[in-house]
Design a protein around this motif. Structure first.
Motif, PDB file in Angstrom:
ATOM      1  N   GLU A  29      13.816   1.783  -8.764  1.00 32.95           N
ATOM      2  CA  GLU A  29      13.790   2.830  -7.734  1.00 32.95           C
ATOM      3  C   GLU A  29      15.184   3.425  -7.549  1.00 32.95           C
ATOM      4  O   GLU A  29      15.355   4.650  -7.498  1.00 32.95           O
ATOM      5  CB  GLU A  29      13.299   2.270  -6.401  1.00 32.95           C
ATOM      6  CG  GLU A  29      11.835   1.920  -6.359  1.00 32.95           C
ATOM      7  CD  GLU A  29      11.462   1.214  -5.066  1.00 32.95           C
ATOM      8  OE1 GLU A  29      12.226   1.283  -4.081  1.00 32.95           O
ATOM      9  OE2 GLU A  29      10.382   0.587  -5.043  1.00 32.95           O
ATOM     10  N   LYS A  30      16.182   2.560  -7.422  1.00 32.65           N
ATOM     11  CA  LYS A  30      17.556   3.018  -7.221  1.00 32.65           C
ATOM     12  C   LYS A  30      18.059   3.792  -8.431  1.00 32.65           C
ATOM     13  O   LYS A  30      18.778   4.778  -8.302  1.00 32.65           O
ATOM     14  CB  LYS A  30      18.488   1.837  -6.930  1.00 32.65           C
ATOM     15  CG  LYS A  30      18.242   1.217  -5.577  1.00 32.65           C
ATOM     16  CD  LYS A  30      18.505   2.231  -4.486  1.00 32.65           C
ATOM     17  CE  LYS A  30      18.131   1.743  -3.138  1.00 32.65           C
ATOM     18  NZ  LYS A  30      18.246   2.777  -2.112  1.00 32.65           N
ATOM     19  N   LEU A  31      17.684   3.347  -9.608  1.00 34.57           N
ATOM     20  CA  LEU A  31      18.074   4.034 -10.840  1.00 34.57           C
ATOM     21  C   LEU A  31      17.522   5.451 -10.857  1.00 34.57           C
ATOM     22  O   LEU A  31      18.243   6.414 -11.172  1.00 34.57           O
ATOM     23  CB  LEU A  31      17.590   3.237 -12.049  1.00 34.57           C
ATOM     24  CG  LEU A  31      18.047   3.690 -13.423  1.00 34.57           C
ATOM     25  CD1 LEU A  31      19.562   3.602 -13.526  1.00 34.57           C
ATOM     26  CD2 LEU A  31      17.404   2.839 -14.495  1.00 34.57           C
ATOM     27  N   ALA A  32      16.248   5.609 -10.490  1.00 35.98           N
ATOM     28  CA  ALA A  32      15.625   6.932 -10.459  1.00 35.98           C
ATOM     29  C   ALA A  32      16.270   7.821  -9.395  1.00 35.98           C
ATOM     30  O   ALA A  32      16.449   9.029  -9.596  1.00 35.98           O
ATOM     31  CB  ALA A  32      14.133   6.793 -10.196  1.00 35.98           C
ATOM     32  N   GLU A  33      16.652   7.236  -8.243  1.00 31.62           N
ATOM     33  CA  GLU A  33      17.291   8.008  -7.172  1.00 31.62           C
ATOM     34  C   GLU A  33      18.699   8.464  -7.573  1.00 31.62           C
ATOM     35  O   GLU A  33      19.064   9.607  -7.351  1.00 31.62           O
ATOM     36  CB  GLU A  33      17.423   7.163  -5.902  1.00 31.62           C
ATOM     37  CG  GLU A  33      16.155   6.954  -5.145  1.00 31.62           C
ATOM     38  CD  GLU A  33      16.354   6.019  -3.955  1.00 31.62           C
ATOM     39  OE1 GLU A  33      17.510   5.777  -3.535  1.00 31.62           O
ATOM     40  OE2 GLU A  33      15.337   5.515  -3.443  1.00 31.62           O
ATOM     41  N   ARG A  34      19.463   7.572  -8.130  1.00 33.36           N
ATOM     42  CA  ARG A  34      20.882   7.858  -8.402  1.00 33.36           C
ATOM     43  C   ARG A  34      21.116   8.620  -9.682  1.00 33.36           C
ATOM     44  O   ARG A  34      22.099   9.342  -9.795  1.00 33.36           O
ATOM     45  CB  ARG A  34      21.663   6.544  -8.431  1.00 33.36           C
ATOM     46  CG  ARG A  34      21.731   5.894  -7.051  1.00 33.36           C
ATOM     47  CD  ARG A  34      22.512   4.642  -7.045  1.00 33.36           C
ATOM     48  NE  ARG A  34      23.894   4.882  -7.451  1.00 33.36           N
ATOM     49  CZ  ARG A  34      24.767   3.917  -7.697  1.00 33.36           C
ATOM     50  NH1 ARG A  34      24.418   2.670  -7.573  1.00 33.36           N
ATOM     51  NH2 ARG A  34      25.997   4.210  -8.061  1.00 33.36           N
ATOM     52  N   PHE A  35      20.218   8.455 -10.656  1.00 36.05           N
ATOM     53  CA  PHE A  35      20.409   9.099 -11.954  1.00 36.05           C
ATOM     54  C   PHE A  35      19.129   9.792 -12.408  1.00 36.05           C
ATOM     55  O   PHE A  35      18.497   9.369 -13.387  1.00 36.05           O
ATOM     56  CB  PHE A  35      20.851   8.061 -13.000  1.00 36.05           C
ATOM     57  CG  PHE A  35      22.087   7.299 -12.598  1.00 36.05           C
ATOM     58  CD1 PHE A  35      23.336   7.874 -12.692  1.00 36.05           C
ATOM     59  CD2 PHE A  35      21.982   6.000 -12.115  1.00 36.05           C
ATOM     60  CE1 PHE A  35      24.469   7.174 -12.324  1.00 36.05           C
ATOM     61  CE2 PHE A  35      23.104   5.290 -11.738  1.00 36.05           C
ATOM     62  CZ  PHE A  35      24.366   5.886 -11.835  1.00 36.05           C
ATOM     63  N   PRO A  36      18.744  10.853 -11.697  1.00 36.57           N
ATOM     64  CA  PRO A  36      17.507  11.549 -12.098  1.00 36.57           C
ATOM     65  C   PRO A  36      17.677  12.204 -13.466  1.00 36.57           C
ATOM     66  O   PRO A  36      18.770  12.649 -13.820  1.00 36.57           O
ATOM     67  CB  PRO A  36      17.310  12.592 -10.999  1.00 36.57           C
ATOM     68  CG  PRO A  36      18.649  12.787 -10.401  1.00 36.57           C
ATOM     69  CD  PRO A  36      19.394  11.488 -10.586  1.00 36.57           C
ATOM     70  N   GLU A  37      16.621  12.268 -14.183  1.00 34.03           N
ATOM     71  CA  GLU A  37      16.684  12.845 -15.543  1.00 34.03           C
ATOM     72  C   GLU A  37      16.513  14.332 -15.524  1.00 34.03           C
ATOM     73  O   GLU A  37      16.012  14.955 -14.728  1.00 34.03           O
ATOM     74  CB  GLU A  37      15.619  12.194 -16.427  1.00 34.03           C
ATOM     75  CG  GLU A  37      15.934  10.759 -16.683  1.00 34.03           C
ATOM     76  CD  GLU A  37      14.957  10.103 -17.632  1.00 34.03           C
ATOM     77  OE1 GLU A  37      14.414  10.807 -18.494  1.00 34.03           O
ATOM     78  OE2 GLU A  37      14.730   8.915 -17.504  1.00 34.03           O
TER      79      GLU A  37
END
Length: 62
Positions: free
Chosen positions: A54-62
């Protein structure tokens, strides 16, 4: 036999700590996270992976 830290070494460490507070904080938290992963249950790790994704998707959106 334990080696004693010299005053010069202690002073250098203190100066480094003062100049690198953010880095020191990051390293301490990373160490705690790794230590936790060594003792966590399967359920704990699954929850941690979900949280990390979840945090990965929030902080580093593609």
């Amino acid at each position: 036999m334990t080696m004693k830290t010299t005053k010069v070494q202690r002073d250098a460490s203190t100066r480094w700590n003062e100049k690198n507070k953010a880095r020191k904080y990051y390293l301490a938290k990373r160490s705690m996270a790794r230590s936790y992963c060594r003792v966590a249950t399967k359920e704990d790790l699954e929850a941690l992976i979900a949280f990390a994704n979840e945090k990965l998707a929030e902080r580093f959106p593609e």
